[in-house]
Write a protein that holds these residues in place. Structure first.
Motif, PDB file in Angstrom:
ATOM      1  N   GLU A 188      -4.884   5.460   5.471  1.00 33.34           N
ATOM      2  CA  GLU A 188      -6.011   6.175   4.872  1.00 33.34           C
ATOM      3  C   GLU A 188      -5.664   7.648   4.681  1.00 33.34           C
ATOM      4  O   GLU A 188      -5.973   8.250   3.643  1.00 33.34           O
ATOM      5  CB  GLU A 188      -7.252   6.031   5.763  1.00 33.34           C
ATOM      6  CG  GLU A 188      -7.807   4.630   5.841  1.00 33.34           C
ATOM      7  CD  GLU A 188      -8.900   4.505   6.892  1.00 33.34           C
ATOM      8  OE1 GLU A 188      -9.329   5.536   7.450  1.00 33.34           O
ATOM      9  OE2 GLU A 188      -9.326   3.369   7.163  1.00 33.34           O
TER      10      GLU A 188
ATOM     11  N   LEU B 163      -2.857   4.542  -7.168  1.00 31.02           N
ATOM     12  CA  LEU B 163      -3.803   4.764  -6.078  1.00 31.02           C
ATOM     13  C   LEU B 163      -4.888   3.691  -5.972  1.00 31.02           C
ATOM     14  O   LEU B 163      -5.374   3.414  -4.877  1.00 31.02           O
ATOM     15  CB  LEU B 163      -4.432   6.153  -6.214  1.00 31.02           C
ATOM     16  CG  LEU B 163      -3.428   7.323  -6.214  1.00 31.02           C
ATOM     17  CD1 LEU B 163      -4.171   8.644  -6.161  1.00 31.02           C
ATOM     18  CD2 LEU B 163      -2.443   7.211  -5.062  1.00 31.02           C
ATOM     19  N   GLU B 164      -5.241   3.085  -7.077  1.00 31.80           N
ATOM     20  CA  GLU B 164      -6.246   2.018  -7.017  1.00 31.80           C
ATOM     21  C   GLU B 164      -5.687   0.800  -6.290  1.00 31.80           C
ATOM     22  O   GLU B 164      -6.399   0.145  -5.518  1.00 31.80           O
ATOM     23  CB  GLU B 164      -6.705   1.639  -8.429  1.00 31.80           C
ATOM     24  CG  GLU B 164      -7.630   2.659  -9.070  1.00 31.80           C
ATOM     25  CD  GLU B 164      -8.883   2.916  -8.227  1.00 31.80           C
ATOM     26  OE1 GLU B 164      -9.500   1.928  -7.742  1.00 31.80           O
ATOM     27  OE2 GLU B 164      -9.242   4.089  -8.037  1.00 31.80           O
TER      28      GLU B 164
ATOM     29  N   LYS C  74      -5.619   1.651  -2.673  1.00 32.70           N
ATOM     30  CA  LYS C  74      -6.989   1.623  -2.129  1.00 32.70           C
ATOM     31  C   LYS C  74      -7.432   0.186  -1.834  1.00 32.70           C
ATOM     32  O   LYS C  74      -8.026  -0.090  -0.783  1.00 32.70           O
ATOM     33  CB  LYS C  74      -7.941   2.266  -3.143  1.00 32.70           C
ATOM     34  CG  LYS C  74      -9.376   2.367  -2.665  1.00 32.70           C
ATOM     35  CD  LYS C  74     -10.230   3.044  -3.735  1.00 32.70           C
ATOM     36  CE  LYS C  74     -11.697   3.099  -3.320  1.00 32.70           C
ATOM     37  NZ  LYS C  74     -12.528   3.732  -4.375  1.00 32.70           N
ATOM     38  N   ASP C  75      -7.112  -0.740  -2.756  1.00 35.21           N
ATOM     39  CA  ASP C  75      -7.490  -2.143  -2.563  1.00 35.21           C
ATOM     40  C   ASP C  75      -6.769  -2.754  -1.364  1.00 35.21           C
ATOM     41  O   ASP C  75      -7.364  -3.505  -0.584  1.00 35.21           O
ATOM     42  CB  ASP C  75      -7.171  -2.958  -3.822  1.00 35.21           C
ATOM     43  CG  ASP C  75      -8.087  -2.603  -4.999  1.00 35.21           C
ATOM     44  OD1 ASP C  75      -9.161  -2.018  -4.751  1.00 35.21           O
ATOM     45  OD2 ASP C  75      -7.717  -2.901  -6.150  1.00 35.21           O
TER      46      ASP C  75
ATOM     47  N   LYS D 235      -4.113  11.764  -3.094  1.00 30.50           N
ATOM     48  CA  LYS D 235      -5.206  12.224  -3.959  1.00 30.50           C
ATOM     49  C   LYS D 235      -5.303  13.748  -3.994  1.00 30.50           C
ATOM     50  O   LYS D 235      -6.064  14.303  -4.785  1.00 30.50           O
ATOM     51  CB  LYS D 235      -6.539  11.654  -3.459  1.00 30.50           C
ATOM     52  CG  LYS D 235      -6.694  10.151  -3.647  1.00 30.50           C
ATOM     53  CD  LYS D 235      -8.034   9.679  -3.085  1.00 30.50           C
ATOM     54  CE  LYS D 235      -8.255   8.203  -3.318  1.00 30.50           C
ATOM     55  NZ  LYS D 235      -9.548   7.733  -2.729  1.00 30.50           N
TER      56      LYS D 235
ATOM     57  N   LYS E 144      -8.278  -1.366   1.819  1.00 29.37           N
ATOM     58  CA  LYS E 144      -9.597  -1.971   2.061  1.00 29.37           C
ATOM     59  C   LYS E 144      -9.455  -3.335   2.719  1.00 29.37           C
ATOM     60  O   LYS E 144     -10.204  -3.680   3.648  1.00 29.37           O
ATOM     61  CB  LYS E 144     -10.353  -2.113   0.740  1.00 29.37           C
ATOM     62  CG  LYS E 144     -11.113  -0.860   0.324  1.00 29.37           C
ATOM     63  CD  LYS E 144     -11.948  -1.148  -0.919  1.00 29.37           C
ATOM     64  CE  LYS E 144     -12.786   0.081  -1.309  1.00 29.37           C
ATOM     65  NZ  LYS E 144     -13.583  -0.193  -2.533  1.00 29.37           N
TER      66      LYS E 144
ATOM     67  N   LEU F 187      -3.280   8.035   1.778  1.00 29.39           N
ATOM     68  CA  LEU F 187      -3.982   7.911   0.495  1.00 29.39           C
ATOM     69  C   LEU F 187      -4.721   9.204   0.160  1.00 29.39           C
ATOM     70  O   LEU F 187      -4.708   9.650  -1.001  1.00 29.39           O
ATOM     71  CB  LEU F 187      -4.958   6.735   0.542  1.00 29.39           C
ATOM     72  CG  LEU F 187      -5.743   6.450  -0.744  1.00 29.39           C
ATOM     73  CD1 LEU F 187      -4.797   6.176  -1.911  1.00 29.39           C
ATOM     74  CD2 LEU F 187      -6.689   5.269  -0.537  1.00 29.39           C
TER      75      LEU F 187
ATOM     76  N   ALA G  98       0.834  -1.210   0.000  1.00 29.32           N
ATOM     77  CA  ALA G  98       0.000   0.000   0.000  1.00 29.32           C
ATOM     78  C   ALA G  98       0.863   1.251   0.000  1.00 29.32           C
ATOM     79  O   ALA G  98       0.622   2.190  -0.775  1.00 29.32           O
ATOM     80  CB  ALA G  98      -0.924   0.003   1.213  1.00 29.32           C
TER      81      ALA G  98
END
Length: 301
Positions: free
Chosen positions: A104, A80-81, A84-85, A111, A88, A107, A71
């Motif tokens: 978080e 970023l995807e 994000k995964d 963004k 999660k 991230l 991450a």
């Protein structure tokens, strides 16, 4: 600090993994252990492990460490995807984790959602005011937005609590130097020298700052710290050797010939001789240029 042996081990493992020789997990573990940045390689090889259910399950509890590592690497690489995964997956496994909360926030930073990231970090600090990582993220976020004044304020506030953080003192010093706030930078280097008196880099940079400020007292002190740098490096630091010559010449000009016995011409002569010897061995093509430069700095007897 990474040793030469550790760097060689890391390079060997990296080459091995890149060429399909296996050892991806060992490489990722070593990257974490040495705290080095290999974000592109961590993303590539870490993601490969996570996508293979058999390899992922073989890691046991370390699976979650890998999710976190990937991450962070993905955020560094602006994937970023992927980040994000990974986050999660960590949120599902550790729903109340403050450590995941930091991810978080990172991230959100990536963004460009600065206000949301600020809220996330502030919330984390309300629960734990002594979370060094979150404090540092807020400082990094201020710098990323170009809010240098805010970054300075946050760093100073941080150092009131975490006075032993050498990296923070050095970062603050470098910001002050970039703003030509040399007296404030000097104070930071004094703190660093007090905490790590055998680190030649701090002696050298402190001397550079004092030389830049100028004035006879600062030049005399700068010369002493250039000399201590020479001592700590076994006489092999060119910048410190030049510094002694420059300080001696500047002091002589300021004193206008008074107190010649205190101007340190003997030390300057030794530094000049050491420089000439070094250039003869390592850069003979530049020896004439060096000789000319040193001649212009000679203190007349």
């Amino acid at each position: 600090m990474v040793t030469k042996t550790e760097e060689a081990q890391l390079s060997r493992l990296e080459s091995q993994v890149d060429n399909g020789g296996g050892g991806a997990w060992d490489f990722l573990c070593l990257v974490r252990k040495l705290k080095v940045r290999r974000s592109d390689k961590v993303l590539k090889h870490g993601l490969s492990l996570l996508k293979d259910p058999r390899k992922r399950s073989a890691l046991g509890p370390d699976e979650w460490t890998l999710y976190e590592q990937v991450a962070i690497a993905a955020i560094d690489c602006h994937s970023l995807e992927v980040a994000k995964d990974c986050i999660k997956a960590l949120q599902k496994r550790f729903p109340e984790s403050k450590r995941v909360g930091r991810l978080e926030g990172m991230l959100l930073e990536a963004k460009g959602s600065w206000s949301e990231a600020e809220k996330a970090y502030s919330s984390l600090l309300e629960e734990n005011p002594f979370d060094q990582v979150v404090h540092k993220r807020k400082i990094a976020m201020a710098k990323a937005q170009g809010n240098i004044t805010v970054a300075i304020e946050l760093l100073n506030k941080y150092l009131e609590t975490f006075m032993a953080d050498h990296d923070a003192w050095r970062e603050l010093a470098e910001i002050y130097v970039s703003l030509q706030m040399y007296k404030q930078a000097a104070f930071c280097y004094e703190e660093l020298i007090l905490s790590q008196p055998t680190n030649p880099l701090y002696h050298l940079t402190y001397a550079d700052v004092l030389y830049t400020i100028g004035g006879q007292e600062n030049l005399q002190t700068a010369k002493k710290y250039y000399a201590s740098t020479i001592q700590l490096t076994g006489g092999k630091n060119r910048r410190a050797l030049f510094g002694v010559c420059l300080c001696t010449s500047a002091i002589s000009q300021l004193s206008k010939g008074r107190n010649k016995e205190d101007n340190g011409t003997e030390l300057q002569s030794l530094a000049a001789t050491a420089l000439e010897k070094d250039y003869k061995q390592r850069a003979p093509d530049k020896l004439q240029l060096l000789t000319s430069a040193l001649k212009s700095l000679r203190v007349s007897s």
